[in-house]
Design a protein around this motif. Structure first.
Motif, short mmCIF file in Angstrom:
data_model
loop_
_atom_site.label_atom_id
_atom_site.label_comp_id
_atom_site.label_asym_id
_atom_site.label_seq_id
_atom_site.Cartn_x
_atom_site.Cartn_y
_atom_site.Cartn_z
N ALA A 164 0.84 -1.20 0.00
CA ALA A 164 0.00 0.00 0.00
C ALA A 164 0.87 1.25 0.00
O ALA A 164 2.02 1.23 0.46
CB ALA A 164 -0.92 0.01 1.22
N ILE A 165 0.32 2.34 -0.49
CA ILE A 165 1.06 3.60 -0.49
C ILE A 165 0.42 4.58 0.48
O ILE A 165 0.25 5.75 0.19
CB ILE A 165 1.13 4.20 -1.91
N GLY A 166 0.09 4.07 1.66
CA GLY A 166 -0.56 4.91 2.66
C GLY A 166 0.25 6.11 3.09
O GLY A 166 -0.30 7.04 3.69
N TRP A 167 1.53 6.12 2.77
CA TRP A 167 2.38 7.26 3.16
C TRP A 167 1.94 8.57 2.53
O TRP A 167 2.37 9.64 2.96
CB TRP A 167 3.84 6.98 2.80
N VAL A 168 1.06 8.51 1.52
CA VAL A 168 0.54 9.76 0.94
C VAL A 168 -0.63 10.31 1.75
O VAL A 168 -1.03 11.46 1.55
CB VAL A 168 0.09 9.56 -0.53
N MET A 169 -1.20 9.53 2.65
CA MET A 169 -2.39 9.94 3.36
C MET A 169 -2.22 11.21 4.19
O MET A 169 -3.11 12.05 4.25
CB MET A 169 -2.90 8.80 4.25
N PRO A 170 -1.09 11.42 4.88
CA PRO A 170 -0.97 12.63 5.69
C PRO A 170 -0.62 13.89 4.90
O PRO A 170 -0.42 14.95 5.50
CB PRO A 170 0.16 12.29 6.68
N PHE A 171 -0.58 13.82 3.57
CA PHE A 171 -0.15 14.97 2.78
C PHE A 171 -1.21 16.08 2.72
O PHE A 171 -0.87 17.22 2.47
CB PHE A 171 0.20 14.55 1.35
N GLY A 172 -2.46 15.77 2.91
CA GLY A 172 -3.51 16.77 2.70
C GLY A 172 -3.96 17.45 3.97
O GLY A 172 -4.89 16.99 4.62
N SER A 173 -3.34 18.54 4.35
CA SER A 173 -3.83 19.31 5.49
C SER A 173 -5.19 19.92 5.15
O SER A 173 -5.44 20.31 4.01
CB SER A 173 -2.85 20.44 5.83
N ASP A 174 -6.07 19.99 6.15
CA ASP A 174 -7.43 20.46 5.90
C ASP A 174 -7.48 21.97 5.98
O ASP A 174 -7.51 22.55 7.06
CB ASP A 174 -8.39 19.83 6.91
N MET A 175 -7.50 22.62 4.81
CA MET A 175 -7.50 24.07 4.74
C MET A 175 -8.70 24.68 5.47
O MET A 175 -8.59 25.66 6.21
CB MET A 175 -7.48 24.52 3.28
N VAL A 176 -9.87 24.08 5.29
CA VAL A 176 -11.10 24.62 5.85
C VAL A 176 -11.07 24.60 7.37
O VAL A 176 -11.31 25.62 8.04
CB VAL A 176 -12.31 23.83 5.31
N LEU A 177 -10.75 23.44 7.95
CA LEU A 177 -10.78 23.32 9.40
C LEU A 177 -9.58 23.98 10.04
O LEU A 177 -9.68 24.52 11.16
CB LEU A 177 -10.86 21.84 9.79
N ALA A 178 -8.43 23.96 9.37
CA ALA A 178 -7.25 24.66 9.90
C ALA A 178 -7.53 26.16 10.01
O ALA A 178 -7.17 26.80 11.01
CB ALA A 178 -6.04 24.41 9.02
N PHE A 179 -8.18 26.73 9.01
CA PHE A 179 -8.52 28.16 9.07
C PHE A 179 -9.55 28.42 10.16
O PHE A 179 -9.49 29.43 10.86
CB PHE A 179 -9.05 28.64 7.72
N PHE A 180 -10.51 27.52 10.31
CA PHE A 180 -11.56 27.67 11.32
C PHE A 180 -10.96 27.80 12.72
O PHE A 180 -11.31 28.71 13.48
CB PHE A 180 -12.49 26.46 11.24
N PHE A 181 -10.03 26.90 13.05
CA PHE A 181 -9.39 26.96 14.36
C PHE A 181 -8.30 28.04 14.39
O PHE A 181 -8.05 28.66 15.43
CB PHE A 181 -8.81 25.60 14.74
#
Length: 409
Positions: free
Chosen positions: A129-146
């Motif tokens: 599996a190439i699960g190592w790509v999973m943490p690449f996407g920071s959540d712009m919407v929720l990061a801005f919210f907090f």
């Protein structure tokens, strides 16, 4: 820089509401929930051959394949303008430090994922599996919210946070798409279609607007949006058929579309006053994206509380340890070589940005289907993505009672 659009707050609330409803449903009535989101209203075999709505036409694939490209276009437009407009906040050398921090976070999170997988994972299917790509996407919407709770409205750190989260998410989709294409097979020739559509749009629609002798009638004709919608449809079909995430479908058209010559900041409220085709399209999409993110949370954000497993810990370790560590090391390295941090931010402010980027949810949910084997491993990873949201409230409490920030900005 003008204040960011209030729509960003609505996006976060809609996404959280959809995910909360889905989580309640999947824990109380899992059979009913999955029957609804995986319902096949018709035989989609002809679409399957073109990998449209893969692996079949369902409410879940309708949202992720057809609606989420609209959201990615919206965020891609912001980063495109910030990098290339004459007054873009991250044009030229200004982008060096944020890009370095994003890449540092991606490399570090991937290494932590691989290390924790070797230590904790016992499933044989995890090997390939190439699960190592999973943490690449920071959540712009929720990061801005907090982030707005931490920094306050209008703080310079919010623009850097938005830029880094968007770049992280788009690069993550690209890397996961090429590393694990749909059905395990990349049909690269299909990628010629989006670029041909972009070239046609530029030479037939955008370039005439740059002619100072063009008449007002021709200018109005060249500035119409419906031809771009047709080109977008061709681009979407080809992107899906190629095996890359359909969410990327409209991004090749961005360089070809006419856009304004002044940047007010990422998601700036003042952009609603601009009349170029790209900003008109963006303004028209602002409200529909609220519904789209609610539907994404409803169809992809269900967290099965009984799915906790090794992949959950691996996901949290990569997001909470790997990503912030890589960002901070890159920021420290920029300081060592004498390069200023973006917007004159302090290392403490960068630290909060790094922590907020440890929230991964929206775009990683799109990569989940191809990056990891189905079943328990995907559900465990989805739960890890959901639990990563707790980093937001923790940082808000830390900023108020532990390590407060100066408000003199």
């Amino acid at each position: 820089m003008t204040p960011a659009s209030p729509h960003l707050q609505h996006y976060a609330k809609a996404l959280l509401a959809g995910a909360a409803l889905a989580t309640v449903a999947v824990n109380l009535a899992p059979s009913l929930y999955y029957d609804i989101i995986e319902w096949h209203p018709f035989d989609s075999d002809p679409l399957y051959k073109l990998r449209l709505f893969w692996p079949g036409f369902t409410p879940a694939t309708l949202v992720s394949s057809l609606l989420m490209p609209v959201f990615v276009l919206l965020i891609g437009k912001e980063i495109w303008e910030a990098l290339l407009q004459d007054h873009g906040g991250l044009r030229g050398k200004l982008a060096l430090a944020p890009v370095a921090m994003v890449l540092g976070g991606m490399v570090s999170s991937a290494l932590v994922w691989l290390a924790l997988t070797a230590w904790l994972e016992t499933a044989e299917e995890a090997v390939d599996a190439i699960g190592w790509v999973m943490p690449f996407g920071s959540d712009m919407v929720l990061a801005f919210f907090f982030g707005r709770m931490i920094f306050g409205k209008g703080h310079a750190a919010l623009q850097v946070l938005l830029f880094m989260c968007i770049l992280d998410g788009v690069l993550g989709l690209l890397i996961s798409g090429f590393s694990a294409p749909i059905n395990g097979n990349l049909r690269a020739l299909w990628l010629l279609v989006p670029f041909c559509a972009a070239a046609f749009g530029y030479f037939r629609l955008t370039r005439p607007l740059q002619n100072p002798r063009v008449t007002e009638r021709d200018r109005q004709r060249a500035g119409r949006l419906w031809p771009w919608l047709i080109l977008g449809a061709f681009s979407w079909i080809a992107m899906s058929a190629s095996g890359l995430p359909p969410a990327l479908a409209f991004l090749p058209l961005l360089p070809a579309m006419p856009y304004g010559n002044h940047s007010f900041g990422l998601f700036a409220e003042a952009e609603g006053l601009l009349n170029d085709p790209l900003n008109r399209l963006s303004h028209a999409l602002m409200r529909p994206v609220i519904v789209i993110l609610f539907l994404l949370g409803l169809t992809r954000g269900a967290m099965d509380l009984g799915a906790f497993g090794p992949t959950t810990w691996i996901m949290l370790g990569a997001l909470w340890l790997g990503k912030p560590l890589g960002i901070l090391v890159a920021a420290w390295g920029m300081r060592v070589v004498g390069h200023p941090l973006p917007n004159r931010l302090t290392l403490r402010e960068i630290g909060y940005i790094a922590g907020l980027m440890a929230i991964g949810f929206t775009l990683p949910l799109l990569a989940l289907e191809t990056a990891l084997p189905g079943g328990a491993m995907q559900e465990a990873a989805r739960l890890g993505l959901g639990l990563s949201l707790t980093m937001g409230p923790a940082l808000v409490l830390l900023s108020r009672y532990g390590l407060p920030l100066s408000r003199n900005r």
